[in-house]
Design an enzyme around this catalytic site. Structure first.
Site, PDB file in Angstrom:
ATOM      1  N   ALA A 288     -16.720 -35.655 -23.797  1.00 40.16           N
ATOM      2  CA  ALA A 288     -17.470 -36.350 -22.752  1.00 40.16           C
ATOM      3  C   ALA A 288     -17.963 -35.369 -21.685  1.00 40.16           C
ATOM      4  O   ALA A 288     -19.103 -35.466 -21.203  1.00 40.16           O
ATOM      5  CB  ALA A 288     -16.608 -37.428 -22.124  1.00 40.16           C
ATOM      6  N   TYR A 289     -17.122 -34.438 -21.322  1.00 40.06           N
ATOM      7  CA  TYR A 289     -17.498 -33.430 -20.317  1.00 40.06           C
ATOM      8  C   TYR A 289     -18.650 -32.575 -20.831  1.00 40.06           C
ATOM      9  O   TYR A 289     -19.636 -32.342 -20.118  1.00 40.06           O
ATOM     10  CB  TYR A 289     -16.287 -32.574 -19.995  1.00 40.06           C
ATOM     11  N   VAL A 290     -18.540 -32.116 -22.073  1.00 40.22           N
ATOM     12  CA  VAL A 290     -19.597 -31.291 -22.655  1.00 40.22           C
ATOM     13  C   VAL A 290     -20.909 -32.074 -22.749  1.00 40.22           C
ATOM     14  O   VAL A 290     -21.992 -31.519 -22.524  1.00 40.22           O
ATOM     15  CB  VAL A 290     -19.173 -30.760 -24.039  1.00 40.22           C
TER      16      VAL A 290
END
Length: 247
Positions: A155-157
């Site tokens: 999700a962060y990427v």
């Protein structure tokens, strides 16, 4: 230190009160910039940093607001311009990171990251594109994990890949305005954001992953930002991986 004079130049650093943001603020001040230290929730820390800078003879103010709130950011830019007369450099270090497998990640956490990391970067970049003076620079922040694809970072990427995409588009949209737009993508860096939730073994493994066999420091990243903010005028529309050769 930059090889060109930055006297009279003005920078706004979002998320400037902690981690990489603070190192960027301190480096730009050392290079002769007047700096606006942006904070979202920790006003006291931002004002403490400003006090240290001004006590040492530097020029700085603090400005607050949610980076994803267009009215708050417009007001922040207004405040910087009113105080310093204009803006030359905007550095978007503000961001949040919540890790977890894609299969089980709470979608509320996905939304939080996307609001700050994508919308926040977009809102600040939009104001910067309208206001930065000729000869200026916009520096956004991605992550080396867009290449390394570590588990639990999905999700962060996803949010940071969006930052890279909008950065490259904006560089082209600002054709003819003498404004550079780049993204810095740090590798494992010894900041609270990175270290939070990791056990000692994990930290040690990551510290050996790069050929230089250490974690990066906020100052390592700030050095690259300072170059993009000052002398590196032929670097534009790029993602610069600052990771000791990790990927």
């Amino acid at each position: 230190m930059s090889t060109t004079s930055s006297t009279g130049r003005v920078a706004l650093v979002t998320g400037g009160s902690g981690g990489i943001g603070q190192a960027v603020v301190e480096r730009l001040v050392a290079d002769g910039f007047s700096v606006a230290v942006h904070y979202a929730g920790n006003r006291a820390k931002a004002e403490e940093l400003v006090e240290r800078i001004t006590s040492a003879g530097g020029s700085a103010i603090s400005v607050g607001g949610d980076v994803a709130d267009e009215d708050a950011m417009q007001a922040a830019f207004d405040e910087v311009e009113a105080r310093f007369g204009g803006i030359d450099v905007v550095v978007n270090t503000a961001g949040i990171m919540i890790l977890g497998p894609i299969a089980t990640l709470d979608l509320a956490d996905l939304d939080r990251m996307h609001r700050t990391n994508i919308r926040g970067t977009f809102v600040v970049s939009q104001q910067a594109a309208r206001r930065i003076r000729a000869g200026g620079a916009i520096v956004n922040f991605s992550t080396t994990v867009t290449r390394t694809s570590f588990e639990s970072y999905g999700a962060y990427v996803a949010s940071k890949a969006a930052v890279e995409a909008m950065t490259l588009v904006l560089a082209r949209e600002l054709r003819g305005k003498d404004i550079t737009v780049n993204a810095v993508a740090p590798g494992p860096t010894a900041t609270p954001l990175f270290l939070d939730g990791k056990d000692e073994q994990t930290v040690q493994e990551l510290s050996k992953a790069a050929p230089l066999e250490r974690l990066g420091t906020p100052e390592d990243v700030a050095e690259t930002v300072a170059s993009l903010a000052g002398p590196a005028r032929w670097v534009n529309g790029q993602v610069i991986f600052v990771n000791g050769g990790l990927a």
